[in-house]
Design a protein around this motif. Sequence first.
Motif, PDB file in Angstrom:
ATOM      1  N   GLY A 178     -27.781  -9.595   3.356  1.00  0.00           N
ATOM      2  CA  GLY A 178     -27.849  -8.141   3.281  1.00  0.00           C
ATOM      3  C   GLY A 178     -26.831  -7.587   2.317  1.00  0.00           C
ATOM      4  O   GLY A 178     -26.010  -8.311   1.755  1.00  0.00           O
ATOM      5  N   THR A 180     -25.775   5.945   1.864  1.00  0.00           N
ATOM      6  CA  THR A 180     -25.573   4.505   1.774  1.00  0.00           C
ATOM      7  C   THR A 180     -26.838   3.843   2.303  1.00  0.00           C
ATOM      8  O   THR A 180     -27.373   4.252   3.338  1.00  0.00           O
ATOM      9  N   PHE A 181     -27.317   2.854   1.584  1.00  0.00           N
ATOM     10  CA  PHE A 181     -28.507   2.128   1.999  1.00  0.00           C
ATOM     11  C   PHE A 181     -28.103   0.718   2.426  1.00  0.00           C
ATOM     12  O   PHE A 181     -27.416   0.016   1.685  1.00  0.00           O
ATOM     13  N   LEU A 182     -28.518   0.318   3.616  1.00  0.00           N
ATOM     14  CA  LEU A 182     -28.322  -1.047   4.108  1.00  0.00           C
ATOM     15  C   LEU A 182     -29.618  -1.787   3.845  1.00  0.00           C
ATOM     16  O   LEU A 182     -30.687  -1.329   4.242  1.00  0.00           O
ATOM     17  N   ILE A 183     -29.528  -2.920   3.164  1.00  0.00           N
ATOM     18  CA  ILE A 183     -30.729  -3.681   2.838  1.00  0.00           C
ATOM     19  C   ILE A 183     -30.576  -5.122   3.316  1.00  0.00           C
ATOM     20  O   ILE A 183     -29.495  -5.691   3.279  1.00  0.00           O
ATOM     21  N   TYR A 184     -31.675  -5.681   3.790  1.00  0.00           N
ATOM     22  CA  TYR A 184     -31.706  -7.059   4.280  1.00  0.00           C
ATOM     23  C   TYR A 184     -32.909  -7.766   3.693  1.00  0.00           C
ATOM     24  O   TYR A 184     -34.008  -7.219   3.677  1.00  0.00           O
ATOM     25  N   PHE A 185     -32.691  -8.978   3.186  1.00  0.00           N
ATOM     26  CA  PHE A 185     -33.737  -9.754   2.528  1.00  0.00           C
ATOM     27  C   PHE A 185     -33.998 -11.059   3.257  1.00  0.00           C
ATOM     28  O   PHE A 185     -33.177 -11.527   4.040  1.00  0.00           O
ATOM     29  N   LEU A 225     -38.059  -8.006   1.077  1.00  0.00           N
ATOM     30  CA  LEU A 225     -37.221  -7.105   1.862  1.00  0.00           C
ATOM     31  C   LEU A 225     -37.634  -7.192   3.318  1.00  0.00           C
ATOM     32  O   LEU A 225     -38.815  -7.079   3.648  1.00  0.00           O
ATOM     33  N   ALA A 227     -35.665  -5.449   5.938  1.00  0.00           N
ATOM     34  CA  ALA A 227     -35.362  -4.159   6.556  1.00  0.00           C
ATOM     35  C   ALA A 227     -34.483  -3.340   5.617  1.00  0.00           C
ATOM     36  O   ALA A 227     -33.759  -3.881   4.786  1.00  0.00           O
ATOM     37  N   CYS A 228     -34.563  -2.018   5.781  1.00  0.00           N
ATOM     38  CA  CYS A 228     -33.750  -1.109   4.984  1.00  0.00           C
ATOM     39  C   CYS A 228     -33.434   0.108   5.851  1.00  0.00           C
ATOM     40  O   CYS A 228     -34.288   0.583   6.593  1.00  0.00           O
ATOM     41  N   ALA A 229     -32.213   0.589   5.752  1.00  0.00           N
ATOM     42  CA  ALA A 229     -31.818   1.790   6.494  1.00  0.00           C
ATOM     43  C   ALA A 229     -31.033   2.708   5.575  1.00  0.00           C
ATOM     44  O   ALA A 229     -30.235   2.238   4.757  1.00  0.00           O
ATOM     45  N   ARG A 230     -31.256   4.007   5.686  1.00  0.00           N
ATOM     46  CA  ARG A 230     -30.528   4.994   4.890  1.00  0.00           C
ATOM     47  C   ARG A 230     -29.575   5.736   5.826  1.00  0.00           C
ATOM     48  O   ARG A 230     -29.982   6.260   6.856  1.00  0.00           O
TER      49      ARG A 230
END
Length: 51
Positions: A13, A24-29, A36, A38-41
């Motif tokens: 991530g 801020t965007f949290l991203i997980y691959f 991708l 998951a993604c959270a803003r």
Amino acid sequence: MQFLHEHGRPVPGGLIDSADQIWTFLIYFTKDGSALVACARLQRWVERSPL
């Protein structure tokens, strides 16, 4: 985060901050980075300096 738990394996991530630093965007691959998962803003509360 429940979905990440159900993924069943570690996921790489990272964080991306918007240019104005309001978001801020949290991203997980996937492990190989090809998709991708998951993604959270998140909105950041930054107090601006009066100077």
